[in-house]
Design a protein around this motif. Structure first.
Motif, mmCIF file in Angstrom:
data_model
loop_
_atom_site.group_PDB
_atom_site.id
_atom_site.type_symbol
_atom_site.label_atom_id
_atom_site.label_comp_id
_atom_site.label_asym_id
_atom_site.label_seq_id
_atom_site.Cartn_x
_atom_site.Cartn_y
_atom_site.Cartn_z
ATOM 1 N N ALA A 1 0.828 -1.210 0.000
ATOM 2 C CA ALA A 1 0.000 0.000 0.000
ATOM 3 C C ALA A 1 0.858 1.254 0.000
ATOM 4 O O ALA A 1 1.910 1.321 0.648
ATOM 5 N N GLN A 2 0.372 2.258 -0.702
ATOM 6 C CA GLN A 2 1.093 3.530 -0.812
ATOM 7 C C GLN A 2 0.846 4.390 0.437
ATOM 8 O O GLN A 2 -0.249 4.340 1.013
ATOM 9 N N ILE A 3 1.863 5.153 0.807
ATOM 10 C CA ILE A 3 1.680 6.126 1.882
ATOM 11 C C ILE A 3 1.196 7.421 1.239
ATOM 12 O O ILE A 3 1.825 7.930 0.309
ATOM 13 N N LYS A 4 0.041 7.907 1.707
ATOM 14 C CA LYS A 4 -0.493 9.162 1.169
ATOM 15 C C LYS A 4 -0.704 10.112 2.328
ATOM 16 O O LYS A 4 -1.459 9.798 3.252
ATOM 17 N N ASP A 5 -0.055 11.263 2.284
ATOM 18 C CA ASP A 5 -0.133 12.260 3.367
ATOM 19 C C ASP A 5 0.163 11.627 4.721
ATOM 20 O O ASP A 5 -0.555 11.866 5.696
ATOM 21 N N GLY A 6 1.187 10.800 4.753
ATOM 22 C CA GLY A 6 1.590 10.184 6.014
ATOM 23 C C GLY A 6 0.626 9.127 6.515
ATOM 24 O O GLY A 6 0.706 8.688 7.658
ATOM 25 N N THR A 7 -0.286 8.721 5.625
ATOM 26 C CA THR A 7 -1.299 7.739 6.026
ATOM 27 C C THR A 7 -1.157 6.473 5.194
ATOM 28 O O THR A 7 -0.877 6.547 3.991
ATOM 29 N N CYS A 8 -1.353 5.332 5.836
ATOM 30 C CA CYS A 8 -1.321 4.054 5.123
ATOM 31 C C CYS A 8 -2.603 3.926 4.308
ATOM 32 O O CYS A 8 -3.695 4.011 4.864
ATOM 33 N N SER A 9 -2.478 3.712 2.991
ATOM 34 C CA SER A 9 -3.707 3.626 2.181
ATOM 35 C C SER A 9 -4.324 2.232 2.270
ATOM 36 O O SER A 9 -5.362 1.966 1.668
ATOM 37 N N GLY A 10 -3.697 1.355 3.040
ATOM 38 C CA GLY A 10 -4.299 0.034 3.268
ATOM 39 C C GLY A 10 -5.338 0.095 4.371
ATOM 40 O O GLY A 10 -6.402 -0.519 4.267
ATOM 41 N N CYS A 11 -5.039 0.852 5.430
ATOM 42 C CA CYS A 11 -5.964 0.885 6.571
ATOM 43 C C CYS A 11 -6.354 2.314 6.972
ATOM 44 O O CYS A 11 -7.153 2.503 7.875
ATOM 45 N N LYS B 1 15.973 1.266 2.718
ATOM 46 C CA LYS B 1 16.992 0.231 2.934
ATOM 47 C C LYS B 1 16.372 -1.154 3.071
ATOM 48 O O LYS B 1 16.988 -2.159 2.769
ATOM 49 N N ASP B 2 15.161 -1.130 3.615
ATOM 50 C CA ASP B 2 14.490 -2.415 3.857
ATOM 51 C C ASP B 2 12.983 -2.242 3.676
ATOM 52 O O ASP B 2 12.492 -1.117 3.631
ATOM 53 N N PHE B 3 12.296 -3.364 3.608
ATOM 54 C CA PHE B 3 10.838 -3.283 3.522
ATOM 55 C C PHE B 3 10.281 -2.874 4.887
ATOM 56 O O PHE B 3 10.773 -3.311 5.923
ATOM 57 N N VAL B 4 9.259 -2.024 4.874
ATOM 58 C CA VAL B 4 8.620 -1.575 6.114
ATOM 59 C C VAL B 4 7.134 -1.936 6.038
ATOM 60 O O VAL B 4 6.479 -1.688 5.022
ATOM 61 N N LEU B 5 6.643 -2.539 7.120
ATOM 62 C CA LEU B 5 5.229 -2.902 7.150
ATOM 63 C C LEU B 5 4.439 -1.907 7.996
ATOM 64 O O LEU B 5 4.966 -1.356 8.958
ATOM 65 N N CYS B 6 3.195 -1.691 7.654
ATOM 66 C CA CYS B 6 2.316 -0.861 8.475
ATOM 67 C C CYS B 6 2.117 -1.595 9.801
ATOM 68 O O CYS B 6 1.822 -2.797 9.810
ATOM 69 N N GLU B 7 2.289 -0.872 10.899
ATOM 70 C CA GLU B 7 2.175 -1.527 12.211
ATOM 71 C C GLU B 7 0.737 -1.926 12.501
ATOM 72 O O GLU B 7 0.470 -2.781 13.333
ATOM 73 N N ASN B 8 -0.175 -1.272 11.811
ATOM 74 C CA ASN B 8 -1.594 -1.551 12.069
ATOM 75 C C ASN B 8 -2.139 -2.689 11.203
ATOM 76 O O ASN B 8 -2.753 -3.619 11.720
ATOM 77 N N CYS B 9 -1.897 -2.624 9.892
ATOM 78 C CA CYS B 9 -2.537 -3.621 9.017
ATOM 79 C C CYS B 9 -1.533 -4.554 8.339
ATOM 80 O O CYS B 9 -1.938 -5.430 7.568
ATOM 81 N N SER B 10 -0.253 -4.364 8.638
ATOM 82 C CA SER B 10 0.805 -5.257 8.124
ATOM 83 C C SER B 10 0.993 -5.259 6.618
ATOM 84 O O SER B 10 1.555 -6.206 6.073
ATOM 85 N N THR B 11 0.502 -4.231 5.917
ATOM 86 C CA THR B 11 0.789 -4.178 4.477
ATOM 87 C C THR B 11 2.208 -3.639 4.289
ATOM 88 O O THR B 11 2.733 -2.929 5.145
ATOM 89 N N ILE B 12 2.773 -3.989 3.147
ATOM 90 C CA ILE B 12 4.110 -3.472 2.827
ATOM 91 C C ILE B 12 3.917 -2.034 2.335
ATOM 92 O O ILE B 12 3.100 -1.775 1.444
ATOM 93 N N LEU B 13 4.652 -1.105 2.927
ATOM 94 C CA LEU B 13 4.449 0.312 2.616
ATOM 95 C C LEU B 13 5.418 0.793 1.551
ATOM 96 O O LEU B 13 6.559 0.330 1.468
ATOM 97 N N TYR B 14 4.960 1.760 0.747
ATOM 98 C CA TYR B 14 5.870 2.417 -0.199
ATOM 99 C C TYR B 14 5.427 3.857 -0.402
ATOM 100 O O TYR B 14 4.274 4.211 -0.147
#
Ligand SMILES: [Zn+2]
Length: 237
Positions: free
Chosen positions: A194-204, A220-233
Protein backbone atom coordinates in the motif's frame (compact mmCIF):
# COMPACT_ATOMS: atom_id res chain seq x y z
CA UNK A 1 17.22 -2.36 -4.54
CA UNK A 2 14.12 -2.11 -2.36
CA UNK A 3 12.64 0.43 -4.77
CA UNK A 4 13.05 -1.97 -7.65
CA UNK A 5 11.43 -4.79 -5.72
CA UNK A 6 8.60 -2.49 -4.65
CA UNK A 7 7.86 -1.82 -8.32
CA UNK A 8 7.80 -5.57 -8.94
CA UNK A 9 5.54 -6.19 -5.98
CA UNK A 10 3.15 -3.48 -7.17
CA UNK A 11 2.88 -5.23 -10.50
CA UNK A 12 2.54 -8.59 -8.77
CA UNK A 13 -0.29 -7.22 -6.66
CA UNK A 14 -1.98 -5.90 -9.78
CA UNK A 15 -1.99 -9.42 -11.25
CA UNK A 16 -3.06 -10.97 -7.97
CA UNK A 17 -6.01 -8.59 -7.63
CA UNK A 18 -7.10 -9.46 -11.17
CA UNK A 19 -6.72 -13.16 -10.36
CA UNK A 20 -8.73 -12.69 -7.18
CA UNK A 21 -11.58 -10.99 -9.05
CA UNK A 22 -11.59 -13.77 -11.67
CA UNK A 23 -11.59 -16.49 -9.03
CA UNK A 24 -14.39 -14.83 -7.07
CA UNK A 25 -16.47 -14.59 -10.24
CA UNK A 26 -15.71 -18.23 -11.05
CA UNK A 27 -16.85 -19.23 -7.56
CA UNK A 28 -20.01 -17.12 -7.73
CA UNK A 29 -21.23 -18.30 -11.14
CA UNK A 30 -22.29 -21.84 -10.15
CA UNK A 31 -24.14 -20.39 -7.15
CA UNK A 32 -26.31 -18.27 -9.42
CA UNK A 33 -27.05 -21.29 -11.60
CA UNK A 34 -27.84 -23.45 -8.56
CA UNK A 35 -30.24 -20.82 -7.23
CA UNK A 36 -32.22 -20.82 -10.50
CA UNK A 37 -32.16 -24.61 -10.57
CA UNK A 38 -33.58 -24.64 -7.04
CA UNK A 39 -36.35 -22.25 -8.08
CA UNK A 40 -37.26 -24.46 -11.06
CA UNK A 41 -37.32 -27.55 -8.86
CA UNK A 42 -39.54 -25.74 -6.37
CA UNK A 43 -41.98 -24.84 -9.18
CA UNK A 44 -41.98 -28.46 -10.36
CA UNK A 45 -42.89 -29.59 -6.88
CA UNK A 46 -45.76 -27.10 -6.76
CA UNK A 47 -47.11 -28.36 -10.09
CA UNK A 48 -46.88 -31.97 -8.91
CA UNK A 49 -48.69 -31.13 -5.69
CA UNK A 50 -51.42 -29.38 -7.66
CA UNK A 51 -51.74 -32.43 -9.93
CA UNK A 52 -52.15 -34.63 -6.89
CA UNK A 53 -54.87 -32.37 -5.50
CA UNK A 54 -56.69 -32.53 -8.85
CA UNK A 55 -56.38 -36.32 -8.96
CA UNK A 56 -57.83 -36.60 -5.47
CA UNK A 57 -60.67 -34.26 -6.39
CA UNK A 58 -61.41 -36.36 -9.49
CA UNK A 59 -61.44 -39.54 -7.40
CA UNK A 60 -63.80 -38.00 -4.87
CA UNK A 61 -66.10 -36.92 -7.69
CA UNK A 62 -66.07 -40.37 -9.28
CA UNK A 63 -66.92 -41.91 -5.91
CA UNK A 64 -69.86 -39.59 -5.53
CA UNK A 65 -71.03 -40.30 -9.09
CA UNK A 66 -70.94 -44.01 -8.33
CA UNK A 67 -73.02 -43.47 -5.21
CA UNK A 68 -75.45 -41.44 -7.26
CA UNK A 69 -75.71 -44.23 -9.81
CA UNK A 70 -76.33 -46.84 -7.10
CA UNK A 71 -79.02 -44.67 -5.63
CA UNK A 72 -80.66 -44.36 -9.06
CA UNK A 73 -80.73 -48.15 -9.30
CA UNK A 74 -82.30 -48.27 -5.88
CA UNK A 75 -84.95 -45.76 -6.91
CA UNK A 76 -85.80 -47.94 -9.93
CA UNK A 77 -86.24 -50.94 -7.62
CA UNK A 78 -88.45 -48.95 -5.28
CA UNK A 79 -90.43 -47.81 -8.28
CA UNK A 80 -91.08 -51.44 -9.26
CA UNK A 81 -92.00 -52.29 -5.70
CA UNK A 82 -94.25 -49.28 -5.58
CA UNK A 83 -96.06 -50.45 -8.67
CA UNK A 84 -96.57 -53.84 -7.12
CA UNK A 85 -97.62 -52.50 -3.72
CA UNK A 86 -100.60 -54.39 -2.37
CA UNK A 87 -101.53 -52.16 0.52
CA UNK A 88 -101.68 -48.45 1.07
CA UNK A 89 -99.12 -48.78 3.81
CA UNK A 90 -96.63 -50.50 1.51
CA UNK A 91 -97.32 -47.88 -1.11
CA UNK A 92 -96.65 -45.06 1.35
CA UNK A 93 -93.42 -46.67 2.55
CA UNK A 94 -92.00 -47.07 -0.98
CA UNK A 95 -93.11 -43.62 -1.97
CA UNK A 96 -91.34 -42.23 1.06
CA UNK A 97 -88.17 -44.23 0.25
CA UNK A 98 -88.21 -42.92 -3.28
CA UNK A 99 -88.61 -39.32 -2.15
CA UNK A 100 -85.78 -39.66 0.36
CA UNK A 101 -83.49 -41.22 -2.23
CA UNK A 102 -84.31 -38.50 -4.74
CA UNK A 103 -83.57 -35.83 -2.15
CA UNK A 104 -80.23 -37.43 -1.38
CA UNK A 105 -79.37 -37.65 -5.05
CA UNK A 106 -80.28 -34.07 -5.63
CA UNK A 107 -77.82 -33.08 -2.90
CA UNK A 108 -75.18 -35.32 -4.47
CA UNK A 109 -75.78 -33.79 -7.87
CA UNK A 110 -75.23 -30.27 -6.58
CA UNK A 111 -72.15 -31.46 -4.73
CA UNK A 112 -70.79 -32.94 -7.96
CA UNK A 113 -71.42 -29.68 -9.82
CA UNK A 114 -69.60 -27.82 -7.05
CA UNK A 115 -66.70 -30.24 -7.28
CA UNK A 116 -66.51 -29.80 -11.04
CA UNK A 117 -66.34 -26.06 -10.68
CA UNK A 118 -63.63 -26.39 -8.01
CA UNK A 119 -61.67 -28.65 -10.34
CA UNK A 120 -61.93 -26.08 -13.12
CA UNK A 121 -60.31 -23.53 -10.81
CA UNK A 122 -57.64 -26.04 -9.81
CA UNK A 123 -56.90 -26.85 -13.45
CA UNK A 124 -56.60 -23.19 -14.35
CA UNK A 125 -54.19 -22.73 -11.43
CA UNK A 126 -52.24 -25.74 -12.59
CA UNK A 127 -51.97 -24.31 -16.10
CA UNK A 128 -50.63 -21.05 -14.69
CA UNK A 129 -48.13 -22.96 -12.58
CA UNK A 130 -47.08 -25.01 -15.60
CA UNK A 131 -46.29 -21.76 -17.42
CA UNK A 132 -44.27 -20.50 -14.46
CA UNK A 133 -42.45 -23.83 -14.32
CA UNK A 134 -41.64 -23.60 -18.01
CA UNK A 135 -40.34 -20.06 -17.54
CA UNK A 136 -38.26 -21.06 -14.52
CA UNK A 137 -36.78 -23.98 -16.47
CA UNK A 138 -35.94 -21.79 -19.43
CA UNK A 139 -34.35 -19.20 -17.16
CA UNK A 140 -32.28 -21.90 -15.46
CA UNK A 141 -31.12 -23.49 -18.72
CA UNK A 142 -30.28 -20.12 -20.24
CA UNK A 143 -28.27 -19.12 -17.17
CA UNK A 144 -26.53 -22.49 -17.19
CA UNK A 145 -25.50 -22.00 -20.79
CA UNK A 146 -24.42 -18.40 -20.18
CA UNK A 147 -22.47 -19.38 -17.08
CA UNK A 148 -20.69 -22.21 -18.90
CA UNK A 149 -19.62 -19.82 -21.65
CA UNK A 150 -18.54 -17.14 -19.17
CA UNK A 151 -16.61 -19.70 -17.13
CA UNK A 152 -14.65 -20.71 -20.20
CA UNK A 153 -13.72 -17.06 -20.81
CA UNK A 154 -12.86 -16.50 -17.16
CA UNK A 155 -10.74 -19.63 -17.02
CA UNK A 156 -8.76 -18.58 -20.05
CA UNK A 157 -8.30 -15.07 -18.59
CA UNK A 158 -7.21 -16.66 -15.34
CA UNK A 159 -4.67 -18.84 -17.10
CA UNK A 160 -3.34 -15.75 -18.86
CA UNK A 161 -3.02 -13.71 -15.66
CA UNK A 162 -1.46 -16.62 -13.81
CA UNK A 163 1.02 -17.02 -16.65
CA UNK A 164 1.97 -13.33 -16.43
CA UNK A 165 2.28 -13.58 -12.67
CA UNK A 166 4.55 -16.59 -12.92
CA UNK A 167 6.84 -14.84 -15.38
CA UNK A 168 7.05 -11.77 -13.16
CA UNK A 169 7.66 -13.77 -9.98
CA UNK A 170 10.78 -15.28 -11.52
CA UNK A 171 12.32 -11.78 -11.64
CA UNK A 172 11.59 -10.94 -7.99
CA UNK A 173 14.23 -11.46 -5.30
CA UNK A 174 13.50 -14.41 -3.05
CA UNK A 175 13.29 -12.31 0.14
CA UNK A 176 10.85 -9.80 -1.36
CA UNK A 177 8.69 -12.52 -2.83
CA UNK A 178 8.51 -14.55 0.36
CA UNK A 179 7.64 -11.43 2.38
CA UNK A 180 4.91 -10.63 -0.14
CA UNK A 181 3.52 -14.17 0.05
CA UNK A 182 3.64 -14.14 3.83
CA UNK A 183 1.62 -10.92 3.99
CA UNK A 184 -0.73 -12.09 1.24
CA UNK A 185 -1.73 -15.16 3.23
CA UNK A 186 -3.19 -12.89 5.91
CA UNK A 187 -5.11 -10.65 3.46
CA UNK A 188 -8.48 -11.69 2.20
CA UNK A 189 -8.88 -8.57 0.04
CA UNK A 190 -5.54 -9.19 -1.69
CA UNK A 191 -4.07 -5.84 -0.66
CA UNK A 192 -0.47 -6.69 0.21
CA UNK A 193 1.34 -3.49 -0.68
CA UNK A 194 0.00 0.00 0.00
CA UNK A 195 1.09 3.53 -0.81
CA UNK A 196 1.68 6.13 1.88
CA UNK A 197 -0.49 9.16 1.17
CA UNK A 198 -0.13 12.26 3.37
CA UNK A 199 1.59 10.18 6.01
CA UNK A 200 -1.30 7.74 6.03
CA UNK A 201 -1.32 4.05 5.12
CA UNK A 202 -3.71 3.63 2.18
CA UNK A 203 -4.30 0.03 3.27
CA UNK A 204 -5.96 0.88 6.57
CA UNK A 205 -6.10 4.73 6.52
CA UNK A 206 -4.24 5.02 9.81
CA UNK A 207 -1.79 7.88 10.35
CA UNK A 208 1.71 6.43 10.34
CA UNK A 209 4.39 7.43 12.88
CA UNK A 210 6.95 9.74 11.25
CA UNK A 211 9.73 7.23 12.01
CA UNK A 212 7.92 4.67 9.89
CA UNK A 213 7.59 7.12 7.00
CA UNK A 214 11.30 7.99 7.40
CA UNK A 215 12.27 4.32 7.23
CA UNK A 216 10.26 3.88 4.06
CA UNK A 217 11.97 6.96 2.60
CA UNK A 218 15.41 5.56 3.38
CA UNK A 219 14.48 2.54 1.27
CA UNK A 220 16.99 0.23 2.93
CA UNK A 221 14.49 -2.42 3.86
CA UNK A 222 10.84 -3.28 3.52
CA UNK A 223 8.62 -1.58 6.11
CA UNK A 224 5.23 -2.90 7.15
CA UNK A 225 2.32 -0.86 8.47
CA UNK A 226 2.18 -1.53 12.21
CA UNK A 227 -1.59 -1.55 12.07
CA UNK A 228 -2.54 -3.62 9.02
CA UNK A 229 0.81 -5.26 8.12
CA UNK A 230 0.79 -4.18 4.48
CA UNK A 231 4.11 -3.47 2.83
CA UNK A 232 4.45 0.31 2.62
CA UNK A 233 5.87 2.42 -0.20
CA UNK A 234 6.04 6.05 -1.18
CA UNK A 235 5.01 7.33 -4.60
CA UNK A 236 8.37 8.96 -5.31
CA UNK A 237 10.29 5.75 -4.79
ZN1 LIG B 1 -2.04 0.08 7.33
Amino acid sequence: MVAEEIAHLQKLQEYDLKILVLKNRLDALPLGVARLQGEAEEKKKEVEEKKKIIQNAELAQRKLELELQEKEEQIKKFQLQLNEAKTNKEYTVFLHEIEEAKKENSLKESKILEMMSEQDTLRRDEEKEQILLKEANEKFLEKKKEAAAEMETLKSQLREEEGRRKLLAVDIAEAALSLYERVRKTKKNGLVIAQIKDGTCSGCFMKLPSTVVENVKKGKDFVLCENCSTILYLAEQ
